[in-house]
Design a protein around this motif. Structure first.
Motif, short mmCIF file in Angstrom:
data_model
loop_
_atom_site.label_atom_id
_atom_site.label_comp_id
_atom_site.label_asym_id
_atom_site.label_seq_id
_atom_site.Cartn_x
_atom_site.Cartn_y
_atom_site.Cartn_z
N GLU A 119 -24.10 -3.90 0.77
CA GLU A 119 -23.41 -4.96 0.04
C GLU A 119 -22.28 -5.52 0.90
O GLU A 119 -21.67 -4.82 1.68
N TYR A 174 -19.42 1.90 -1.00
CA TYR A 174 -19.10 1.46 -2.36
C TYR A 174 -17.60 1.35 -2.56
O TYR A 174 -16.82 1.95 -1.82
N GLN A 186 -28.27 3.54 -6.38
CA GLN A 186 -28.99 2.29 -6.08
C GLN A 186 -29.92 1.90 -7.23
O GLN A 186 -29.95 0.74 -7.63
N ASP A 194 -19.17 -0.71 -12.39
CA ASP A 194 -20.62 -0.86 -12.49
C ASP A 194 -21.30 0.45 -12.88
O ASP A 194 -22.22 0.46 -13.69
N TYR A 253 -27.88 0.70 -10.17
CA TYR A 253 -27.32 -0.63 -9.97
C TYR A 253 -28.39 -1.72 -10.10
O TYR A 253 -28.12 -2.80 -10.62
N GLU A 254 -29.60 -1.43 -9.64
CA GLU A 254 -30.69 -2.40 -9.80
C GLU A 254 -30.92 -2.68 -11.28
O GLU A 254 -31.03 -3.84 -11.70
N TYR A 280 -28.77 -2.15 -13.75
CA TYR A 280 -27.54 -2.78 -14.23
C TYR A 280 -27.58 -4.29 -13.95
O TYR A 280 -27.30 -5.10 -14.84
N SER A 281 -27.96 -4.67 -12.73
CA SER A 281 -28.03 -6.08 -12.35
C SER A 281 -29.09 -6.82 -13.14
O SER A 281 -28.87 -7.95 -13.60
N ASN A 294 -18.69 -7.75 -2.70
CA ASN A 294 -19.74 -7.46 -3.68
C ASN A 294 -20.16 -6.01 -3.70
O ASN A 294 -21.26 -5.69 -4.11
N LYS A 295 -19.29 -5.13 -3.25
CA LYS A 295 -19.62 -3.71 -3.27
C LYS A 295 -19.81 -3.24 -4.71
O LYS A 295 -19.11 -3.68 -5.61
N ILE A 296 -20.73 -2.31 -4.88
CA ILE A 296 -20.92 -1.66 -6.17
C ILE A 296 -19.66 -0.86 -6.47
O ILE A 296 -19.15 -0.14 -5.61
N THR A 297 -19.16 -0.99 -7.69
CA THR A 297 -17.94 -0.28 -8.09
C THR A 297 -18.32 0.97 -8.88
O THR A 297 -18.99 0.87 -9.90
#
Length: 156
Positions: free
Chosen positions: A2, A31, A120, A52, A123-124, A126-127, A6-9
């Motif tokens: 990322e 992250y 990962q 996230d 997050y996919e 989640y998005s 835009n890093k995953i939090t």
């Protein structure tokens, strides 16, 4: 990986300081990492920051991971939730699924590769869920506009 903004939090919650330091050292470059040593400290972070993914230990003195996740859902149900535990406590796992609405359950000590893959995948999902909700909201607005136009047409 990322981009910086835009890093995953991720919020990692554990009552063992060494685990917090290890997690942050392992994942801080990839992250945006927040850590908390208790459920109450973690709840403050959730209230003050967009998160996230939440990863929490189950066995903590102040409140269990499941109890913490139940409180998180009241504040913000959106973050994906992952439960870690060093114990095979099936009641805790069932509670985590039913009450904490977890995405995944992992055993401690965690493997960096397995935890990273889980993050990962979480997050996919989640998005995708966020995209679906945004589309749904747009469709609701469009539907309301169409209903208004139809009422106007029927009244004229």
């Amino acid at each position: 990986m990322e981009s910086k903004k835009n890093k995953i939090t991720i919020l990692y919650v554990d009552d063992e300081e060494n685990n917090l330091v290890s997690f942050k050292a392992t994942f801080r470059i990839k992250y945006k990492v927040f850590t908390a040593i208790s459920g109450s400290a973690a709840l403050k972070i959730v209230e003050d920051n967009p998160i996230d993914i939440i990863i929490t230990d189950q066995r903590m003195p102040e409140m269990t991971g499941v109890e913490f996740l139940e409180e998180v859902i009241k504040i913000n149900p959106e973050p994906m939730r992952i439960l870690l535990t060093g114990y095979t406590d099936m009641a805790a796992v069932v509670d985590a699924v039913n009450k904490g609405k977890i995405f995944h359950y992992l055993n401690k000590p965690w493997s960096e590769e397995e935890l990273d893959e889980t993050i990962q995948r979480a997050y996919e999902l989640y998005s995708e869920r966020k995209t679906i909700m945004e589309t749904y909201s747009k469709l609701e607005v469009t539907n309301e506009q169409l209903e208004f136009l139809l009422r106007q047409k029927l009244l004229s």
